[in-house]
Design an enzyme around this catalytic site. Sequence first.
Site, PDB file in Angstrom:
ATOM      1  N   ASP A 248      -0.511  -0.707  -4.565  1.00  0.00           N
ATOM      2  CA  ASP A 248      -1.882  -0.175  -4.581  1.00  0.00           C
ATOM      3  C   ASP A 248      -1.863   1.201  -3.921  1.00  0.00           C
ATOM      4  O   ASP A 248      -1.648   1.318  -2.714  1.00  0.00           O
ATOM      5  CB  ASP A 248      -2.834  -1.108  -3.822  1.00  0.00           C
ATOM      6  CG  ASP A 248      -4.293  -0.692  -3.989  1.00  0.00           C
ATOM      7  OD1 ASP A 248      -4.549   0.353  -4.628  1.00  0.00           O
ATOM      8  OD2 ASP A 248      -5.182  -1.416  -3.485  1.00  0.00           O
TER       9      ASP A 248
ATOM     10  N   LYS B 146       0.843  -1.192   0.000  1.00  0.00           N
ATOM     11  CA  LYS B 146       0.000   0.000   0.000  1.00  0.00           C
ATOM     12  C   LYS B 146       0.884   1.251   0.000  1.00  0.00           C
ATOM     13  O   LYS B 146       1.798   1.383   0.837  1.00  0.00           O
ATOM     14  CB  LYS B 146      -0.912   0.003   1.231  1.00  0.00           C
ATOM     15  CG  LYS B 146      -1.962  -1.106   1.207  1.00  0.00           C
ATOM     16  CD  LYS B 146      -3.032  -0.864   0.153  1.00  0.00           C
ATOM     17  CE  LYS B 146      -4.161  -1.884   0.276  1.00  0.00           C
ATOM     18  NZ  LYS B 146      -5.215  -1.667  -0.725  1.00  0.00           N
TER      19      LYS B 146
ATOM     20  N   GLU C 187      -1.914  -0.550  -8.916  1.00  0.00           N
ATOM     21  CA  GLU C 187      -3.368  -0.532  -8.760  1.00  0.00           C
ATOM     22  C   GLU C 187      -3.850   0.868  -8.389  1.00  0.00           C
ATOM     23  O   GLU C 187      -3.275   1.521  -7.517  1.00  0.00           O
ATOM     24  CB  GLU C 187      -3.738  -1.539  -7.662  1.00  0.00           C
ATOM     25  CG  GLU C 187      -5.223  -1.691  -7.406  1.00  0.00           C
ATOM     26  CD  GLU C 187      -5.519  -2.852  -6.448  1.00  0.00           C
ATOM     27  OE1 GLU C 187      -4.628  -3.702  -6.226  1.00  0.00           O
ATOM     28  OE2 GLU C 187      -6.634  -2.907  -5.912  1.00  0.00           O
TER      29      GLU C 187
ATOM     30  N   ASP D 213      -9.229  -0.314  -9.881  1.00  0.00           N
ATOM     31  CA  ASP D 213     -10.001  -0.887  -8.769  1.00  0.00           C
ATOM     32  C   ASP D 213     -11.213   0.010  -8.486  1.00  0.00           C
ATOM     33  O   ASP D 213     -12.297  -0.209  -9.035  1.00  0.00           O
ATOM     34  CB  ASP D 213      -9.099  -1.054  -7.533  1.00  0.00           C
ATOM     35  CG  ASP D 213      -9.832  -1.690  -6.357  1.00  0.00           C
ATOM     36  OD1 ASP D 213     -10.982  -2.118  -6.538  1.00  0.00           O
ATOM     37  OD2 ASP D 213      -9.279  -1.749  -5.243  1.00  0.00           O
TER      38      ASP D 213
ATOM     39  N   LYS E  25     -14.298  -7.073  -7.398  1.00  0.00           N
ATOM     40  CA  LYS E  25     -14.609  -7.338  -5.978  1.00  0.00           C
ATOM     41  C   LYS E  25     -16.119  -7.490  -5.867  1.00  0.00           C
ATOM     42  O   LYS E  25     -16.872  -6.648  -6.387  1.00  0.00           O
ATOM     43  CB  LYS E  25     -14.182  -6.160  -5.099  1.00  0.00           C
ATOM     44  CG  LYS E  25     -12.703  -6.014  -4.916  1.00  0.00           C
ATOM     45  CD  LYS E  25     -12.446  -4.887  -3.930  1.00  0.00           C
ATOM     46  CE  LYS E  25     -10.973  -4.546  -3.882  1.00  0.00           C
ATOM     47  NZ  LYS E  25     -10.768  -3.143  -3.548  1.00  0.00           N
TER      48      LYS E  25
HETATM   49  C1  LIG Z   1      -7.880  -6.450   1.639  1.00  0.00           C
HETATM   50  C2  LIG Z   1      -7.377  -6.271   0.228  1.00  0.00           C
HETATM   51  N1  LIG Z   1      -6.077  -6.786   0.089  1.00  0.00           N
HETATM   52  C3  LIG Z   1      -7.415  -4.815  -0.187  1.00  0.00           C
HETATM   53  O1  LIG Z   1      -6.418  -4.160  -0.179  1.00  0.00           O
HETATM   54  N2  LIG Z   1      -8.616  -4.347  -0.557  1.00  0.00           N
HETATM   55  C4  LIG Z   1      -8.926  -3.013  -0.939  1.00  0.00           C
HETATM   56  C5  LIG Z   1      -9.087  -2.062   0.187  1.00  0.00           C
HETATM   57  C6  LIG Z   1     -10.118  -2.573   1.146  1.00  0.00           C
HETATM   58  C7  LIG Z   1     -10.577  -1.714   2.259  1.00  0.00           C
HETATM   59  O2  LIG Z   1     -10.186  -0.569   2.447  1.00  0.00           O
HETATM   60  O3  LIG Z   1     -11.405  -2.284   2.977  1.00  0.00           O
HETATM   61  C8  LIG Z   1      -8.173  -2.505  -2.123  1.00  0.00           C
HETATM   62  O4  LIG Z   1      -8.052  -1.312  -2.294  1.00  0.00           O
HETATM   63  O5  LIG Z   1      -7.754  -3.304  -2.969  1.00  0.00           O
HETATM   64 MG   LIG Z   2      -7.262  -1.614  -4.403  1.00  0.00          MG
END
Ligand SMILES: C[C@H](N)C(=O)N[C@@H](CCC(=O)O)C(=O)O
Ligand SMILES: [Mg+2]
Length: 365
Positions: free
Chosen positions: A190, A162, A218, A243, A267
Site C-alpha cells: 500500500d 506500507k 494498493e 483505495d 471502508k
Molecule cells: C489500518 C489499515 N490496515 C490501513 O492501512 N488503513 C488505511 C490507512 C488508515 C489511516 O491512515 O488511518 C489504508 O490506507 O488502507
Molecule cells: Mg490503503
Amino acid sequence: MKITEIRLGMLRVPLKTPFKTALRTVEAVEDIVVAIHTDTGHVGYGEAAATAVITGDTHGSIIEAIDRVIAPRLVGQDIANLNHITRLIQTSLERNTSAKAAVEIAVYDLWGQLYEAPLYRMLGGGDPVVTTDITISVDYIDKMVADSISAVERGFESLKIKVGKDIGVDIERVKAIHAAVEGRALLRLDANQGWTAKQAVFAMHALEDAGVHLELLEQPVRAQDIAGLKYVTDRVHTPVMADESVFGPLEVIELIKQHAADIINIKLMKTGGISNAIRIADISALYGVECMIGCMIETSISVAAAVHLAVAKSDVITKVDLDGPSLCAYDPVDGGVTFSESEITIGDAPGLGIRAIRGYQPIVR
Ligand SMILES: C[C@H](N)C(=O)N[C@@H](CCC(=O)O)C(=O)O
Ligand SMILES: [Mg+2]
C-alpha cells in the site's frame, strides 16, 4: 423502537506501536463514539475516525455534523424503517462520511437488536469467521523485516506492507521482506498515494523481474489521479487496488467503467456507512470485480460492523484488512466481535453484540 437521543464521546486507545504510512504517523486511536438511545432502552453503538488526510474529517467536523445536522433529523425515527433512516443520514449533508458512518453503524446495530439477530444474519448470513492481514508500517528496512517476521510468527498469513516514500528504498524494503518471509505469507503493498504513475510502474517491474510475487498494489498514486491509476493498472501484472480514489458507489461505477483498477477497497469511513458499502459490494459483484474491506485507525466498535458486512458479502469481499483492533494496545469493548490476531469471530448476540465501551469521555455541548 424509536430513537430518543444521540450521545457522543471521545475514545482514546494507544496503539501497540506507531502506525506509519506515506501520509501520516499515528500513536493512538482517537475516535468519536456514537451511542444512539431508544425508547425501549436499547443502545446502538458506532465510531468515527478523524482521518483528515484521507476523508477530510476532523473531530470538530464529525461532532458538528452529527450534533447539529444528522441527530436532529433522526430523533423520533423508528428503527424498523431502516432504509428511510439511512436515506435521512446520507442526504443530511455532503461528504462528512465518517460522521455518517458512525451514525449508520449504530442504527444497524439497533436494527439487529430489534429483530434479535446478529447483524451479519440480517445482511444475508454467512460463515462468522474471517481472517485479516496485518499492516507493516513503513520504516527502516531492518525494522520492517523484523516486524514482518514477528507478524508471521504470530500467525498472520498476509502482510500489508506500507511503502510510498523513497522509491529506491521502497523496492529494497519489499525485496528484503520477501526474502525473509517467502512462502510463509502473502504480501500486499500500500503506497498510500506516495508514488507517481511512472514510479509505480518502474517499482512493480523491478519487483516482478526480481521474482517478488505480490498479491496486490494498493493506491500507488494520488487519490484524484484516476488516469495515473489506470496507467499503472494497464502496465503491471500485479492487480492494482483503488483505495483513496474511491469513496462512494458512483465513483466505483466510474472507476470500473474506465478499468482504472482491478480491486476496490471498501471502508465504512469512506462510504458513509453500511448502506453505501452494500451498494458498492453489489455493483462490484455485478461487474465481476473483487473487493477488499478495510479500516482506518479504528477500534473494535466500527470494525465490528465491517466484519459483519464482510461475512455477509463474502462472495465479492474476498480480501480483509481489518487489523485496526489488532493494532490497539487493548480492546475497549465488552462483548462484540472477538479479534484474536489474524482470526476474527462473530458471536450470537444481536446487532453488533456490544455490551459496553470502557473509558470514553462524554462530549457535552
Ligand atoms: C489500518 C489499515 N490496515 C490501513 O492501512 N488503513 C488505511 C490507512 C488508515 C489511516 O491512515 O488511518 C489504508 O490506507 O488502507
Ligand atoms: Mg490503503
